[in-house]
Design a protein around this motif. Structure first.
Motif, mmCIF file in Angstrom:
data_model
loop_
_atom_site.group_PDB
_atom_site.id
_atom_site.type_symbol
_atom_site.label_atom_id
_atom_site.label_comp_id
_atom_site.label_asym_id
_atom_site.label_seq_id
_atom_site.Cartn_x
_atom_site.Cartn_y
_atom_site.Cartn_z
ATOM 1 N N THR A 71 -67.467 -59.556 19.746
ATOM 2 C CA THR A 71 -66.845 -60.747 19.700
ATOM 3 C C THR A 71 -65.764 -60.641 18.490
ATOM 4 O O THR A 71 -65.854 -60.096 17.480
ATOM 5 C CB THR A 71 -67.597 -61.858 19.556
ATOM 6 N N SER A 72 -64.624 -61.557 18.613
ATOM 7 C CA SER A 72 -63.525 -61.284 17.754
ATOM 8 C C SER A 72 -63.532 -62.691 17.051
ATOM 9 O O SER A 72 -63.354 -63.782 17.920
ATOM 10 C CB SER A 72 -62.244 -60.924 18.215
ATOM 11 N N PRO A 73 -63.231 -62.979 15.652
ATOM 12 C CA PRO A 73 -62.579 -64.342 15.543
ATOM 13 C C PRO A 73 -61.357 -64.556 16.297
ATOM 14 O O PRO A 73 -60.658 -63.740 16.494
ATOM 15 C CB PRO A 73 -62.584 -64.012 14.117
ATOM 16 N N ASP A 74 -61.125 -65.725 16.396
ATOM 17 C CA ASP A 74 -60.121 -66.362 17.251
ATOM 18 C C ASP A 74 -58.793 -65.605 16.728
ATOM 19 O O ASP A 74 -58.121 -64.989 17.550
ATOM 20 C CB ASP A 74 -59.768 -67.664 16.967
ATOM 21 N N SER A 75 -58.501 -65.550 15.386
ATOM 22 C CA SER A 75 -57.087 -64.980 15.265
ATOM 23 C C SER A 75 -57.144 -63.458 15.527
ATOM 24 O O SER A 75 -56.139 -62.955 15.952
ATOM 25 C CB SER A 75 -56.781 -65.312 13.764
ATOM 26 N N LEU A 76 -58.146 -62.903 15.561
ATOM 27 C CA LEU A 76 -58.021 -61.297 15.785
ATOM 28 C C LEU A 76 -58.081 -61.096 17.248
ATOM 29 O O LEU A 76 -57.666 -60.126 17.631
ATOM 30 C CB LEU A 76 -59.480 -61.076 15.222
ATOM 31 N N ASN A 77 -58.341 -62.099 18.169
ATOM 32 C CA ASN A 77 -58.186 -61.772 19.529
ATOM 33 C C ASN A 77 -56.762 -61.267 20.035
ATOM 34 O O ASN A 77 -56.610 -60.432 21.090
ATOM 35 C CB ASN A 77 -58.259 -63.045 20.076
ATOM 36 N N THR A 78 -55.700 -61.871 19.351
ATOM 37 C CA THR A 78 -54.391 -61.264 19.878
ATOM 38 C C THR A 78 -53.861 -59.888 19.221
ATOM 39 O O THR A 78 -53.015 -59.288 19.666
ATOM 40 C CB THR A 78 -53.383 -62.191 19.014
ATOM 41 N N PHE A 111 -53.906 -56.525 11.488
ATOM 42 C CA PHE A 111 -54.932 -57.690 11.488
ATOM 43 C C PHE A 111 -55.997 -57.578 10.081
ATOM 44 O O PHE A 111 -55.653 -56.505 9.318
ATOM 45 C CB PHE A 111 -55.705 -57.179 12.447
ATOM 46 N N THR A 112 -56.472 -58.761 9.846
ATOM 47 C CA THR A 112 -57.343 -58.510 8.483
ATOM 48 C C THR A 112 -58.907 -58.612 9.095
ATOM 49 O O THR A 112 -59.608 -58.080 8.334
ATOM 50 C CB THR A 112 -56.857 -59.861 7.670
ATOM 51 N N ASP A 113 -59.075 -59.566 9.783
ATOM 52 C CA ASP A 113 -60.429 -59.861 10.202
ATOM 53 C C ASP A 113 -61.228 -58.527 11.003
ATOM 54 O O ASP A 113 -60.570 -57.663 11.339
ATOM 55 C CB ASP A 113 -60.704 -61.223 11.304
ATOM 56 N N ALA A 114 -62.550 -58.691 11.201
ATOM 57 C CA ALA A 114 -63.173 -57.575 11.803
ATOM 58 C C ALA A 114 -63.897 -57.963 12.919
ATOM 59 O O ALA A 114 -64.483 -59.364 12.712
ATOM 60 C CB ALA A 114 -64.143 -57.004 10.880
ATOM 61 N N PRO A 115 -63.946 -57.347 14.033
ATOM 62 C CA PRO A 115 -64.714 -57.737 15.376
ATOM 63 C C PRO A 115 -66.354 -57.705 14.844
ATOM 64 O O PRO A 115 -66.610 -56.944 13.858
ATOM 65 C CB PRO A 115 -64.507 -56.712 16.197
ATOM 66 N N VAL A 116 -67.197 -58.386 15.513
ATOM 67 C CA VAL A 116 -68.839 -58.586 15.163
ATOM 68 C C VAL A 116 -69.548 -57.978 16.622
ATOM 69 O O VAL A 116 -68.900 -58.398 17.550
ATOM 70 C CB VAL A 116 -69.039 -60.185 14.962
ATOM 71 N N LEU A 117 -70.365 -57.224 16.337
ATOM 72 C CA LEU A 117 -71.273 -56.739 17.061
ATOM 73 C C LEU A 117 -72.325 -57.623 17.267
ATOM 74 O O LEU A 117 -73.099 -57.706 16.200
ATOM 75 C CB LEU A 117 -71.635 -55.513 16.601
ATOM 76 N N ASN A 118 -72.663 -58.236 18.412
ATOM 77 C CA ASN A 118 -73.592 -59.098 18.627
ATOM 78 C C ASN A 118 -74.866 -58.415 19.528
ATOM 79 O O ASN A 118 -74.397 -58.030 20.654
ATOM 80 C CB ASN A 118 -73.411 -60.447 19.309
#
Lengths: 926, 157
Positions: free
Chosen positions: A745-752, A783-790
């Motif tokens: 999953t990605s934080p909202d801003s990272l989605n784009t 981008f700055t954030d990182a995606p998260v592996l759940n």
């Protein structure tokens, strides 16, 4: 009427087809087919050996039956036999059957591959072509394993016939798409590039497709194709239309090849070589000029072919995004098409302008067409064209025209097709929020949305308006007044009741001074809607009522009477009943002080990216066509979300705990209105592990997570803006992990900004075993954030839940750039604006070792430039960050001070966010 | 290109060519959905539509619809002309082609397509060269007369 059937007519087949066509009913057809199948089966099983012709005829009948939509489970062997026939037509039918009805029966595959091998070795070009067509049509892994290494040789051999070269090129293209790992790169790649110079335009066409596919994956290996492609293109666009003979199509010179060459060039940035660059610019200008010339034919094929090339040229201009004059010319050309009488051209112009709107050079030029686009929205008769117009209005919207565009979209919404209403609602909601100068306009817009298209206003939209009202005290009074007025309408949408209930429950006091909206009037107004609403809305209204008791002691008795009534206290719905009982008790026993504390006004929500945006992306995102282009797929486009966003949650209490708390863990302090009495039933959120995150900045492989049960290892590779990550899950125990699943999953801003697609993994991991998951990654913009592996699984009956921050960082999309000292300093100076530079001085955390530092800088992704900095102690690097939308050049300099054990790191790029992020990442490493 | 479908006004599938690996079930589902979508469109509408994450390019010739699915970055107009060139090839080969020719000689329709498009990309765009390849193969074979009776035979071009 076709009197003659060309080729060898198969009388029996023709009779059978006629019979089928004469069947009056589906049943009759099935009966006839079954009769035929029985006949063929007996022939195949019979003692008498069939001759080639009969075999061919029956195999062809089976094929026909299959293509009618029936299952075929025999005949494969006979088809394989035909492959080794000497007669071309028999061989051909055999290959056709195999291509259409391939079966992964391993014995057969071996036989088929054997036949193909013989035909490839036959040196008979017709047979070789049949074999290559078959490989390209089937494209299976088994075939790739058998032939992927052989075909490059056929392709580049000097004595191969042109037609075979063409087949070989596209055969290789197909194998490279299905099994890229099996297609060996090597010495042949350079020779393939030279096919762009081939005399035979058919060979060039096929080779260009192949090179484009290969260049997308490894651009560096095919860089030499740029100059050859430009030269070829230049020759085509300047040729007289008759020069290319049969490759001229309705007076347009080699349109297919031109489009393909322009596509190939879109794999690369603008050529660096000035002469080459100007030659390409000339080509593009010529293509734009030709668009202004009078047509050479009235046939639609002429204009289509000509415009196909033009649109591809415009795509390349947009891709380069570097020549303002070309961009503006492209925009003007598209502007002309916006009013063209051909619907197809209007559609494409609207579509293409959407991408132009995002370029800083052409955004203003696009905006000048606003009236035409609005007009298209009103007058186009085809919904797919209107949809493009909506998209373009959305793309061209900025602060200067937001009010006009939002107003037009709202008025279009009244008559819009049902299929696109929800999307328009989301777009209006996003634009209204993004460009709101004063929030009264925003509130008005959203309430209008609910009024006009209430059914299409999803939860995200009305959650968001409440978040914003709660966070901005300057708009609360206005919002209360406006919803109060809107609720006066005799019939109002349930979504309005929800918003109204929530806002009056919080801020009704702000308008209570006016006798026309006194507390009692407000309550009666809300309660008049109560019985018409669904259970979730009623539950929300009950919470509004208890808030009223706190805000307005004078209506306490009235509300208590309502809560006490049988219809509440004995309501069949358990949630409503519980709320009524608990709220009534609370109002009776709690002192004013306690009541005031418990029912305090909602605290502001933490600022976060609009969840509406994510919703829109999910909507626009891919459908559910499995296995097609999964690399381009957005992880957040999956179905779990769409379930969650059903407009009504039929009586489920879960929806209340979710209220206003979308996609994020409950914020501390924000005690939700509806949570007051329920024990906190929200799922405990898992902490995201990021302890090893920074260790992966300068390397791609290693262990990212480990506990007593599980070890997660990573291997990753990146090329340009694409990446692939192999995630290895190792079961450290001796017991099975069950229901194992992992998603990203990605934080909202990272989605784009970043697309990550995770392949599914096996739900069971045996004790001691390891499974692998592949993630395909695409960087869309910086981008700055990182995606998260759940990761979730069951171990010995307990559900294990963990989340790991994935080390996908901006620097992974670096391509190193070598340059001379002179170039470096020239560029360094060009990037001298204060916002382009980010600098950090920090203490060293590790011993200062030159070799280690060098390795880290190279691992970071840039080229380490020797002899550039006058001070040999310093390190200097250069590289380009590749994303789908842009490429950002980047220069860095690291100055160690061994005495003080300090470093000074300076980053210069054309984009502040990039400089900042890279600096943050790299400074953690020393 | 990901696939090409030919179907009649009555929704009967006449030719299907898939350039991506899909199961039979998926193919049938996609075909059903697309035939329905395309047949529902009115004559003057534009030839392109968004469908799932693909672009559909279609054109009607007499009683037959030619329908291609291409990817996001592919060129719609050139795909329309791919369809047209294919129709021209069929027309030239059969001599004023009609739907019936494609029904009764479906295997030829496939062979011509394979000479023209391979792996979803144009292999040979010269009409002469494609027909030369097909006719060379036919040279080995005898031609034979057939009486087709009264069957639908509207010419495509």
């Amino acid at each position: 009427m076709p009197a003659v059937s060309k080729g060898d007519g198969m009388r029996g087949l023709a009779v059978f087809i006629s019979d089928i066509r004469n069947c009056k009913s589906k049943e009759a057809e099935i009966k006839r087919i079954n009769k035929e199948l029985a006949n063929i089966r007996s022939k195949f099983k019979g003692d008498k050996a069939l001759d080639g012709y009969s075999k061919k005829k029956y195999v062809c009948k089976l094929l026909f039956i299959f293509l009618l939509g029936h299952d075929i489970d025999f005949g494969h062997m006979e088809a394989v036999n035909l492959l080794s026939s000497n007669k071309y037509t028999e061989k051909q039918i055999g290959y056709l059957f195999i291509s259409v009805l391939v079966n992964s029966n391993s014995d057969l595959i071996r036989l088929i591959n054997n036949a193909i091998k013989n035909d490839l070795a036959s040196r008979n070009p017709t047979f070789m072509n049949l074999a290559l067509h078959c490989i390209a049509n089937v494209g299976s892994r088994e075939m790739a394993e058998a032939f992927a290494s052989e075909i490059p040789g056929i392709l580049v051999a000097g004595d191969t016939m042109d037609s075979v070269k063409q087949s070989a090129a596209l055969c290789l293209l197909r194998l490279n798409r299905t099994s890229p790992d099996l297609v060996p790169m090597g010495e042949w790649t350079a020779r393939v590039v030279h096919l762009l110079n081939d005399q035979h335009l058919g060979v060039v066409t096929a080779a260009t497709s192949l090179i484009t596919t290969l260049a997308q994956k490894s651009p560096d290996d095919f860089k030499t194709s740029i100059s050859l492609a430009v030269a070829r293109l230049s020759r085509i666009v300047t040729s007289a239309s008759i020069d290319l003979q049969d490759y001229t199509y309705y007076f347009v010179a080699a349109p297919w090849l031109s489009v393909k060459l322009l596509r190939l060039l879109q794999c690369y940035p603008p050529p660096e070589d000035a002469a080459l660059r100007s030659r390409l610019t000339e080509c593009l200008e010529t293509i734009l000029n030709k668009a202004q010339e009078p047509p050479k034919s009235k046939k639609v094929q002429h204009s289509n072919a000509k415009n196909a090339v033009l649109f591809e040229a415009i795509s390349l201009i947009i891709h380069h995004d570097s020549e303002p004059t070309l961009l503006v010319r492209a925009c003007n050309q598209l502007g002309q098409f916006l009013q063209h009488r051909e619907t197809n051209l209007r559609y494409l112009a609207l579509e293409s302008m959407c991408t132009l709107a995002s370029s800083e050079f052409s955004h203003e030029a696009v905006k000048t067409h606003i009236e035409t686009v609005i007009n298209a929205l009103k007058t186009e008769r085809d919904v797919s064209v209107r949809q493009r117009a909506v998209d373009l209005l959305y793309a061209m919207c900025d602060r200067s025209n937001a009010k006009q565009i939002v107003a037009e979209m709202l008025s279009y919404l009244e008559t819009a097709d049902y299929s696109i209403r929800e999307e328009i609602v989301l777009k209006v909601a996003i634009l209204a929020e993004k460009y709101a100068v004063d929030y009264t306009w925003y509130v008005d817009t959203i309430l209008n949305l609910i009024r006009i298209a209430g059914d299409y206003v999803s939860e995200e939209v009305w959650y968001r308006v409440i978040q914003i009202v709660i966070n901005r005290d300057d708009v609360q009074g206005y919002a209360a007044k406006t919803v109060f007025e809107a609720l006066q309408a005799p019939a109002c949408h349930e979504n309005l009741v929800k918003v109204g209930g929530y806002i009056l429950g919080e801020f009704g006091n702000l308008i209570a001074g006016d006798s026309r909206s006194s507390p009692l009037v407000q309550f009666n107004l809300l309660h008049s809607k109560f019985h018409l609403c669904s259970v979730p809305t009623r539950a929300l209204l009950l919470s509004a009522y208890i808030k009223f008791i706190n805000l307005f002691p004078e209506v306490k008795a009235t509300i208590q009477d309502v809560l006490r009534s049988d219809s509440q206290l004995r309501n069949a719905d358990v949630e409503l009943q519980q709320r009524a009982v608990e709220y009534l008790r609370l109002s009776c026993i709690a002192s004013t002080d306690i009541l005031a504390t418990v029912l305090e006004e909602m605290p502001p929500f933490p600022e976060r990216e609009s969840s509406i945006l994510a919703k829109l992306k999910r909507k626009k995102g891919p459908g559910n066509l499995p296995d097609i282009n999964d690399a381009r797929r957005n992880v957040n486009g999956n179905t779990e979300h769409s379930e969650k966003t059903e407009p009504t949650n039929k009586g489920s209490t879960q929806s209340f705990t979710d209220l206003l708390n979308l996609n994020s863990a409950p914020s501390t302090g924000a005690s939700l209105l509806v949570d007051v009495f329920s024990d906190s039933s929200t799922l405990a959120s898992t902490d995201v592990s990021e302890e090893n995150f920074f260790r992966f900045v300068c390397k791609n492989n290693g262990v990212i997570f480990e506990n007593q049960l599980l070890q997660i290892g990573l291997k990753s590779e990146y090329r340009q803006n694409l990446g692939r990550m192999y995630v290895f899950y190792g079961n450290k125990t001796s017991t099975q992990f069950l229901s194992f699943s992992s998603s990203v999953t990605s934080p909202d801003s990272l989605n784009t900004q970043l697309n990550v697609h995770a392949k599914t993994v096996d739900p069971i991991i045996e004790g001691g075993a390891q499974v692998q998951q592949i993630l395909n990654i695409e960087c869309v913009s910086d981008f700055t954030d990182a995606p998260v592996l759940n990761v979730q699984f069951r171990y010995g009956g307990t559900l294990q839940n963990l989340a790991v921050k994935l080390p996908v960082m901006l620097n992974k999309f670096f391509q190193p750039t070598e340059m001379t000292s002179q170039d470096f300093f020239q560029r360094w100076k060009q990037l001298g604006a204060p916002q382009q530079e980010v600098q950090k001085i920090f203490k060293s955390k590790h011993p200062m070792d030159t070799d280690v530092t060098k390795a880290k800088i190279i691992g970071f992704g840039v080229a380490l430039l020797d002899g550039v900095d006058p001070n040999p102690e310093n390190f200097v690097g250069a590289g380009v960050i590749h994303s789908k939308n842009s490429q950002v050049g980047c220069l860095l300099r690291l100055e160690p001070n061994t005495q003080a054990q300090m470093y000074r790191l300076t980053l210069r790029t054309s984009r502040n966010s990039v400089s900042q992020r890279l600096c943050d990442l790299l400074s953690e490493q020393f | 290109m990901q696939f090409m479908l030919l179907f009649s006004r009555q929704g009967k599938l006449r030719l299907q060519k898939w350039y991506v690996p899909l199961s039979d079930k998926e193919k049938k589902k996609i075909t059903r959905e697309l035939v329905q979508t395309v047949l529902a469109r009115k004559p003057k509408m534009c030839s392109f539509l968004e469908w799932r994450d693909l672009k559909i390019v279609y054109k009607r010739y007499a009683s037959l619809y030619f329908c291609c699915a291409i990817e996001d970055q592919d060129n719609e107009l050139i795909t329309l002309e791919i369809i047209h060139r294919y129709v021209e090839l069929l027309d030239k080969y059969f001599g004023s082609v009609c739907e019936l020719d494609i029904i009764f000689n479906f295997e030829k329709a496939y062979f011509i397509l394979d000479e023209f498009l391979l792996g979803g990309e144009a292999q040979e765009t010269s009409k002469k060269n494609v027909l030369k390849a097909i006719e060379q193969a036919d040279l080995l074979q005898e031609s034979q007369s057939e009486d087709w009776g009264s069957l639908p035979n509207e010419e495509l071009l």
